[in-house]
Design a protein around this motif. Sequence first.
Motif, PDB file in Angstrom:
ATOM      1  N   VAL A  59      -8.312  -1.308  19.166  1.00 23.58           N
ATOM      2  CA  VAL A  59      -8.679  -2.587  18.566  1.00 23.58           C
ATOM      3  C   VAL A  59      -8.502  -3.734  19.566  1.00 23.58           C
ATOM      4  N   PHE A  60      -7.419  -3.693  20.311  1.00 26.46           N
ATOM      5  CA  PHE A  60      -7.088  -4.763  21.261  1.00 26.46           C
ATOM      6  C   PHE A  60      -6.895  -4.160  22.656  1.00 26.46           C
ATOM      7  N   PRO A  61      -7.993  -3.913  23.351  1.00 23.18           N
ATOM      8  CA  PRO A  61      -7.916  -3.190  24.629  1.00 23.18           C
ATOM      9  C   PRO A  61      -7.251  -3.949  25.781  1.00 23.18           C
ATOM     10  N   LEU A  62      -7.085  -5.251  25.672  1.00 26.04           N
ATOM     11  CA  LEU A  62      -6.502  -6.013  26.777  1.00 26.04           C
ATOM     12  C   LEU A  62      -4.978  -5.988  26.809  1.00 26.04           C
ATOM     13  N   VAL A  63      -4.363  -5.462  25.763  1.00 22.39           N
ATOM     14  CA  VAL A  63      -2.900  -5.384  25.723  1.00 22.39           C
ATOM     15  C   VAL A  63      -2.435  -4.447  26.841  1.00 22.39           C
ATOM     16  N   PRO A  64      -1.480  -4.900  27.656  1.00 23.63           N
ATOM     17  CA  PRO A  64      -1.028  -4.051  28.774  1.00 23.63           C
ATOM     18  C   PRO A  64      -0.258  -2.820  28.291  1.00 23.63           C
ATOM     19  N   ASP A  65      -0.174  -1.835  29.157  1.00 27.70           N
ATOM     20  CA  ASP A  65       0.554  -0.608  28.833  1.00 27.70           C
ATOM     21  C   ASP A  65       2.042  -0.884  28.657  1.00 27.70           C
ATOM     22  N   ILE A  66       2.633  -0.102  27.772  1.00 33.06           N
ATOM     23  CA  ILE A  66       4.073  -0.153  27.554  1.00 33.06           C
ATOM     24  C   ILE A  66       4.713   1.025  28.283  1.00 33.06           C
ATOM     25  N   SER A  67       6.014   1.047  28.314  1.00 38.14           N
ATOM     26  CA  SER A  67       6.737   2.094  29.032  1.00 38.14           C
ATOM     27  C   SER A  67       6.513   3.460  28.380  1.00 38.14           C
ATOM     28  N   PRO A  68       6.632   4.536  29.148  1.00 37.34           N
ATOM     29  CA  PRO A  68       6.539   5.882  28.549  1.00 37.34           C
ATOM     30  C   PRO A  68       7.562   6.083  27.420  1.00 37.34           C
ATOM     31  N   TYR A  69       8.739   5.508  27.578  1.00 35.62           N
ATOM     32  CA  TYR A  69       9.768   5.600  26.525  1.00 35.62           C
ATOM     33  C   TYR A  69       9.234   5.032  25.208  1.00 35.62           C
ATOM     34  N   HIS A  70       8.644   3.838  25.263  1.00 33.93           N
ATOM     35  CA  HIS A  70       8.134   3.216  24.048  1.00 33.93           C
ATOM     36  C   HIS A  70       6.885   3.926  23.538  1.00 33.93           C
ATOM     37  N   LYS A  71       6.045   4.422  24.437  1.00 39.60           N
ATOM     38  CA  LYS A  71       4.885   5.197  23.997  1.00 39.60           C
ATOM     39  C   LYS A  71       5.333   6.407  23.179  1.00 39.60           C
ATOM     40  N   LYS A  72       6.345   7.085  23.685  1.00 41.66           N
ATOM     41  CA  LYS A  72       6.855   8.267  22.974  1.00 41.66           C
ATOM     42  C   LYS A  72       7.434   7.865  21.620  1.00 41.66           C
ATOM     43  N   ALA A  73       8.205   6.782  21.604  1.00 38.72           N
ATOM     44  CA  ALA A  73       8.807   6.325  20.343  1.00 38.72           C
ATOM     45  C   ALA A  73       7.727   5.956  19.331  1.00 38.72           C
ATOM     46  N   PHE A  74       6.683   5.264  19.773  1.00 40.16           N
ATOM     47  CA  PHE A  74       5.633   4.841  18.855  1.00 40.16           C
ATOM     48  C   PHE A  74       4.751   6.011  18.427  1.00 40.16           C
ATOM     49  N   ALA A  75       4.560   6.978  19.295  1.00 42.61           N
ATOM     50  CA  ALA A  75       3.813   8.181  18.907  1.00 42.61           C
ATOM     51  C   ALA A  75       4.578   8.941  17.820  1.00 42.61           C
ATOM     52  N   ASN A  76       5.873   9.062  18.002  1.00 37.34           N
ATOM     53  CA  ASN A  76       6.688   9.737  16.982  1.00 37.34           C
ATOM     54  C   ASN A  76       6.686   8.954  15.675  1.00 37.34           C
ATOM     55  N   LYS A  77       6.701   7.632  15.766  1.00 35.54           N
ATOM     56  CA  LYS A  77       6.658   6.802  14.557  1.00 35.54           C
ATOM     57  C   LYS A  77       5.306   6.984  13.851  1.00 35.54           C
ATOM     58  N   ALA A  78       4.225   7.057  14.621  1.00 31.57           N
ATOM     59  CA  ALA A  78       2.909   7.291  14.026  1.00 31.57           C
ATOM     60  C   ALA A  78       2.905   8.613  13.263  1.00 31.57           C
ATOM     61  N   LEU A  79       3.439   9.649  13.897  1.00 32.07           N
ATOM     62  CA  LEU A  79       3.472  10.965  13.240  1.00 32.07           C
ATOM     63  C   LEU A  79       4.351  10.944  11.991  1.00 32.07           C
ATOM     64  N   GLU A  80       5.414  10.160  12.038  1.00 32.82           N
ATOM     65  CA  GLU A  80       6.277  10.018  10.854  1.00 32.82           C
ATOM     66  C   GLU A  80       5.462   9.467   9.673  1.00 32.82           C
ATOM     67  N   TYR A  81       4.651   8.439   9.928  1.00 29.30           N
ATOM     68  CA  TYR A  81       3.833   7.876   8.850  1.00 29.30           C
ATOM     69  C   TYR A  81       2.727   8.834   8.428  1.00 29.30           C
ATOM     70  N   TYR A  82       2.164   9.568   9.365  1.00 26.17           N
ATOM     71  CA  TYR A  82       1.162  10.573   9.015  1.00 26.17           C
ATOM     72  C   TYR A  82       1.790  11.606   8.065  1.00 26.17           C
ATOM     73  N   ASN A  83       2.990  12.040   8.392  1.00 27.61           N
ATOM     74  CA  ASN A  83       3.659  13.064   7.583  1.00 27.61           C
ATOM     75  C   ASN A  83       4.089  12.552   6.213  1.00 27.61           C
ATOM     76  N   ARG A  84       4.157  11.244   6.035  1.00 28.57           N
ATOM     77  CA  ARG A  84       4.474  10.671   4.728  1.00 28.57           C
ATOM     78  C   ARG A  84       3.258  10.641   3.803  1.00 28.57           C
ATOM     79  N   MET A  85       2.069  10.795   4.396  1.00 30.86           N
ATOM     80  CA  MET A  85       0.854  10.864   3.583  1.00 30.86           C
ATOM     81  C   MET A  85       0.884  12.168   2.779  1.00 30.86           C
ATOM     82  N   GLU A  86       0.145  12.188   1.703  1.00 28.44           N
ATOM     83  CA  GLU A  86       0.095  13.399   0.872  1.00 28.44           C
ATOM     84  C   GLU A  86      -0.321  14.593   1.731  1.00 28.44           C
TER      85      GLU A  86
END
Length: 171
Positions: A118-145
């Motif tokens: 959606v917002f391609p100009l946002v700069p990259d974040i650290s690998p640590y935060h990428k991993k944390a946010f990927a895991n958070k995304a999966l957490e919300y996916y797993n909360r779906m039915e």
Amino acid sequence: MNFSKITKKVASFSVEGKTKEAALWLLQIFDIQDDYFAGFEYREKANPDFILMTTEGEFGEPQKIRIPENTFEFPLPLMLSLLAHEMVHVRQKTRQPYILDRNEREWQAYYQMLFKNVFPLVPDISPYHKKAFANKALEYYNRMEPNGALQQKYANQKQEVEQFLKTLENQ
């Protein structure tokens, strides 16, 4: 304007106590704007272990984003990613069909943080935060039915996130 100059300008805003002004300026610089954004409000100070930003407002109405007064004491790419996350929520809550399911809203916003669709100009974040946010995304996916309509809708994106996590583990 290069990122070093942007960082210096944000620091000068911050020293002057102009956190909201810095955030508004960054929305323009990185094209993270939306007509239904109603402005920033402050919330409690953040600490390195817990930085909370929220989007507030009724569905179909302009939305405010609450940010910590000390937002810019933290890495700028991370703060930009969090602002973009909240701006995804602004869009989800102001455009029909509204994204009513919280798990779906969070899934989409975390996905944006990883892939910047959606917002391609946002700069990259650290690998640590990428991993944390990927895991958070999966957490919300797993909360779906389980095997429900939403999980099916985002099944391909889930595979992308899982693959993304694997590439992060190899770094």
